[in-house]
Design a protein around this motif. Sequence first.
Motif, PDB file in Angstrom:
ATOM      1  N   LEU A   1       4.497  13.561 -10.651  1.00  0.00           N
ATOM      2  CA  LEU A   1       5.219  13.308  -9.397  1.00  0.00           C
ATOM      3  C   LEU A   1       4.429  12.332  -8.523  1.00  0.00           C
ATOM      4  N   GLN A   2       3.115  12.486  -8.520  1.00  0.00           N
ATOM      5  CA  GLN A   2       2.272  11.570  -7.741  1.00  0.00           C
ATOM      6  C   GLN A   2       2.399  10.134  -8.280  1.00  0.00           C
ATOM      7  N   ALA A   3       2.432   9.987  -9.590  1.00  0.00           N
ATOM      8  CA  ALA A   3       2.614   8.649 -10.176  1.00  0.00           C
ATOM      9  C   ALA A   3       3.978   8.091  -9.766  1.00  0.00           C
TER      10      ALA A   3
ATOM     11  N   TYR B   1       2.745  19.587 -13.497  1.00  0.00           N
ATOM     12  CA  TYR B   1       3.475  18.325 -13.423  1.00  0.00           C
ATOM     13  C   TYR B   1       3.109  17.483 -12.193  1.00  0.00           C
ATOM     14  N   TYR B   2       2.359  18.082 -11.294  1.00  0.00           N
ATOM     15  CA  TYR B   2       1.959  17.459 -10.018  1.00  0.00           C
ATOM     16  C   TYR B   2       1.529  15.986 -10.170  1.00  0.00           C
ATOM     17  N   PRO B   3       0.652  15.652 -11.125  1.00  0.00           N
ATOM     18  CA  PRO B   3       0.213  14.250 -11.223  1.00  0.00           C
ATOM     19  C   PRO B   3       1.324  13.282 -11.642  1.00  0.00           C
TER      20      PRO B   3
ATOM     21  N   HIS C   1      -1.815  -0.871  -4.378  1.00  0.00           N
ATOM     22  CA  HIS C   1      -3.063  -0.276  -3.873  1.00  0.00           C
ATOM     23  C   HIS C   1      -2.808   1.064  -3.210  1.00  0.00           C
ATOM     24  N   VAL C   2      -3.757   1.994  -3.440  1.00  0.00           N
ATOM     25  CA  VAL C   2      -3.578   3.360  -2.962  1.00  0.00           C
ATOM     26  C   VAL C   2      -4.873   3.872  -2.313  1.00  0.00           C
ATOM     27  N   PRO C   3      -4.917   3.944  -0.977  1.00  0.00           N
ATOM     28  CA  PRO C   3      -6.117   4.469  -0.323  1.00  0.00           C
ATOM     29  C   PRO C   3      -6.167   5.996  -0.402  1.00  0.00           C
ATOM     30  N   VAL C   4      -7.203   6.526  -1.050  1.00  0.00           N
ATOM     31  CA  VAL C   4      -7.354   7.979  -1.243  1.00  0.00           C
ATOM     32  C   VAL C   4      -8.818   8.368  -1.231  1.00  0.00           C
ATOM     33  N   GLY C   5      -9.079   9.661  -1.169  1.00  0.00           N
ATOM     34  CA  GLY C   5     -10.430  10.188  -1.347  1.00  0.00           C
ATOM     35  C   GLY C   5     -10.752  10.252  -2.837  1.00  0.00           C
TER      36      GLY C   5
ATOM     37  N   ILE D   1       4.670  11.993   3.487  1.00  0.00           N
ATOM     38  CA  ILE D   1       4.305  13.406   3.658  1.00  0.00           C
ATOM     39  C   ILE D   1       4.892  14.144   2.454  1.00  0.00           C
ATOM     40  N   VAL D   2       4.023  14.560   1.535  1.00  0.00           N
ATOM     41  CA  VAL D   2       4.502  14.991   0.219  1.00  0.00           C
ATOM     42  C   VAL D   2       4.818  16.493   0.180  1.00  0.00           C
ATOM     43  N   ASP D   3       6.014  16.820   0.639  1.00  0.00           N
ATOM     44  CA  ASP D   3       6.368  18.246   0.699  1.00  0.00           C
ATOM     45  C   ASP D   3       6.768  18.826  -0.663  1.00  0.00           C
TER      46      ASP D   3
ATOM     47  N   ILE E   1       0.849  -1.182   0.000  1.00  0.00           N
ATOM     48  CA  ILE E   1       0.000   0.000   0.000  1.00  0.00           C
ATOM     49  C   ILE E   1       0.887   1.236   0.000  1.00  0.00           C
ATOM     50  N   PHE E   2       0.547   2.214  -0.829  1.00  0.00           N
ATOM     51  CA  PHE E   2       1.231   3.502  -0.753  1.00  0.00           C
ATOM     52  C   PHE E   2       0.194   4.605  -0.757  1.00  0.00           C
ATOM     53  N   SER E   3       0.416   5.656   0.075  1.00  0.00           N
ATOM     54  CA  SER E   3      -0.394   6.862  -0.084  1.00  0.00           C
ATOM     55  C   SER E   3       0.371   8.070   0.410  1.00  0.00           C
ATOM     56  N   GLY E   4      -0.122   9.242   0.038  1.00  0.00           N
ATOM     57  CA  GLY E   4       0.562  10.482   0.402  1.00  0.00           C
ATOM     58  C   GLY E   4      -0.418  11.554   0.835  1.00  0.00           C
ATOM     59  N   ILE E   5       0.105  12.505   1.585  1.00  0.00           N
ATOM     60  CA  ILE E   5      -0.709  13.646   2.013  1.00  0.00           C
ATOM     61  C   ILE E   5       0.175  14.880   2.099  1.00  0.00           C
ATOM     62  N   GLN E   6      -0.377  16.009   1.685  1.00  0.00           N
ATOM     63  CA  GLN E   6       0.403  17.250   1.698  1.00  0.00           C
ATOM     64  C   GLN E   6       0.456  17.863   3.093  1.00  0.00           C
ATOM     65  N   PRO E   7       1.621  18.373   3.483  1.00  0.00           N
ATOM     66  CA  PRO E   7       1.718  19.089   4.762  1.00  0.00           C
ATOM     67  C   PRO E   7       1.216  20.513   4.582  1.00  0.00           C
TER      68      PRO E   7
ATOM     69  N   ASP F   1       5.655   8.780  -7.055  1.00  0.00           N
ATOM     70  CA  ASP F   1       5.580   8.393  -5.637  1.00  0.00           C
ATOM     71  C   ASP F   1       5.145   6.940  -5.501  1.00  0.00           C
ATOM     72  N   ILE F   2       4.085   6.616  -6.236  1.00  0.00           N
ATOM     73  CA  ILE F   2       3.458   5.299  -6.098  1.00  0.00           C
ATOM     74  C   ILE F   2       4.312   4.213  -6.756  1.00  0.00           C
ATOM     75  N   LEU F   3       4.741   4.502  -7.990  1.00  0.00           N
ATOM     76  CA  LEU F   3       5.425   3.468  -8.783  1.00  0.00           C
ATOM     77  C   LEU F   3       6.825   3.185  -8.253  1.00  0.00           C
TER      78      LEU F   3
ATOM     79  N   ASP G   1     -11.429  12.585  -4.842  1.00  0.00           N
ATOM     80  CA  ASP G   1     -10.823  13.623  -5.683  1.00  0.00           C
ATOM     81  C   ASP G   1      -9.516  13.166  -6.340  1.00  0.00           C
ATOM     82  N   GLN G   2      -8.956  12.048  -5.881  1.00  0.00           N
ATOM     83  CA  GLN G   2      -7.675  11.587  -6.424  1.00  0.00           C
ATOM     84  C   GLN G   2      -7.818  10.488  -7.483  1.00  0.00           C
ATOM     85  N   LEU G   3      -9.069  10.118  -7.805  1.00  0.00           N
ATOM     86  CA  LEU G   3      -9.258   9.006  -8.744  1.00  0.00           C
ATOM     87  C   LEU G   3      -8.680   9.293 -10.121  1.00  0.00           C
TER      88      LEU G   3
HETATM   89  N1  TRP Z   1      -2.257  14.417  -4.570  1.00  0.00           N
HETATM   90  C1  TRP Z   1      -2.611  13.840  -3.306  1.00  0.00           C
HETATM   91  C2  TRP Z   1      -3.596  14.771  -2.594  1.00  0.00           C
HETATM   92  O1  TRP Z   1      -3.577  15.948  -2.760  1.00  0.00           O
HETATM   93  C3  TRP Z   1      -1.407  13.632  -2.423  1.00  0.00           C
HETATM   94  C4  TRP Z   1      -0.465  12.617  -2.987  1.00  0.00           C
HETATM   95  C5  TRP Z   1       0.792  12.837  -3.476  1.00  0.00           C
HETATM   96  C6  TRP Z   1      -0.701  11.212  -3.107  1.00  0.00           C
HETATM   97  N2  TRP Z   1       1.359  11.691  -3.866  1.00  0.00           N
HETATM   98  C7  TRP Z   1       0.490  10.665  -3.657  1.00  0.00           C
HETATM   99  C8  TRP Z   1      -1.763  10.381  -2.790  1.00  0.00           C
HETATM  100  C9  TRP Z   1       0.602   9.294  -3.938  1.00  0.00           C
HETATM  101  C10 TRP Z   1      -1.663   9.008  -3.061  1.00  0.00           C
HETATM  102  C11 TRP Z   1      -0.485   8.478  -3.639  1.00  0.00           C
HETATM  103  O2  TRP Z   1      -4.377  14.306  -1.852  1.00  0.00           O
END
Ligand code: TRP
Length: 324
Positions: free
Chosen positions: A128-130, A124-126, A140-144, A38-40, A3-9, A132-134, A146-148
């Motif tokens: 970088l998000q890809a 470019y944000y998405p 699997h990525v637990p998110v709300g 923690i995705v700074d 499982i991987f997920s991220g959240i902005q500080p 992060d995961i890859l 809005d991230q689909l």
């Molecule tokens: N973009 C996500 C958000 O704003 C945060 C995020 C960054 C993220 N990298 C991620 C979420 C990788 C899941 C996987 O909520």
Amino acid sequence: MRIFSGIQPTGVLHLGNYFGAIRQWVELQEGNECIYCIVDYHALTNEDTEPDELRRARRELALDLIACGIDPERTILFVQSDVPEHTELCWILGCVTSYGDLTRMTQFKQKAAEREFVNGGLFYYPVLQAADILLYLADHVPVGEDQLQHLELARRIARRFNYRFGRLFPEPQPILGKGARIMSLADPDRKMSKSYGPEHYVGLMEPEDSIRKKIRSAVTDIGLTPGQEMSPGVANLFTILELVAPQEVVEELRREHREGKLLYKHLKEVLYEHLMKTLAPIRERRAELAAREDIDEVLAAGADRARKIAREVLGEARARVGLD
Ligand code: TRP
Ligand code: AMP
């Protein structure tokens, strides 16, 4: 599963973050290998991010996550910029990402429309998000909710890389919880978010008075014509109630609503009471953790563990594309 997920500080953890994502993060620790970040780097795309505030917000968020039940012994909890491999993979993946796909990202379009100066990082944000995961080969990525769209893009990027350079990345699937879309109490047509101002979100660690006031003044039936089903504001209060109260309490209030007997003042009182009961242990743990001085070491240890995986996967990606 990995499982991987991220959240902005960004300074506050709100009910949308908690019920949309963090609660699932905590539950998934049971029986899975979890990596939470923690995705700074992502936070830098918000123009108003002050350097000192970013340093502070990273630590505060780490403590908030631990208070919510993230266990840094079992789980890898780390700060994105401590593992610079994220940015290198981001570049490589950017070169297999469709420009047209990036122009279709709704979060980008929304945020760009709200700003005068639109930085390239936001576009470019998405990617970088890809990355992060890859980078962790997470499946699997637990998110709300809005991230689909971002996750869908991550799958397209993985597919394109695999097709061109040979299979390396799994196609990451979302895990959505029951609270995948919590709306603003002040404007139930918009999602709960920090960016619209303090009346639009309820912080997990906010003073009780302030939470009570926000719930009391939540928008309910404005604009509803008689005979119409539930208004968005009331539906949102029920969504949150379902996440914090026992089934029979929710059923009873739903019945009253159907019969036209429900007083919104009562609904709000019951919601407030059960919400505070749910949040109490988290808030207490957070108060105890305030004195935890080893948070930097905890995060450094997390980054060491993350980096071991990241180096290996990045090394393989570099070799596949011909950089090594
Ligand atoms: N973009 C996500 C958000 O704003 C945060 C995020 C960054 C993220 N990298 C991620 C979420 C990788 C899941 C996987 O909520
Ligand atoms: P962010 O604060 O934007 O980094 O979001 C962190 C996590 O919280 C992501 O998985 C989001 O999808 C989730 N999230 C943010 N706002 C909401 C909301 N209003 N409802 C449900 N989930 C949300």
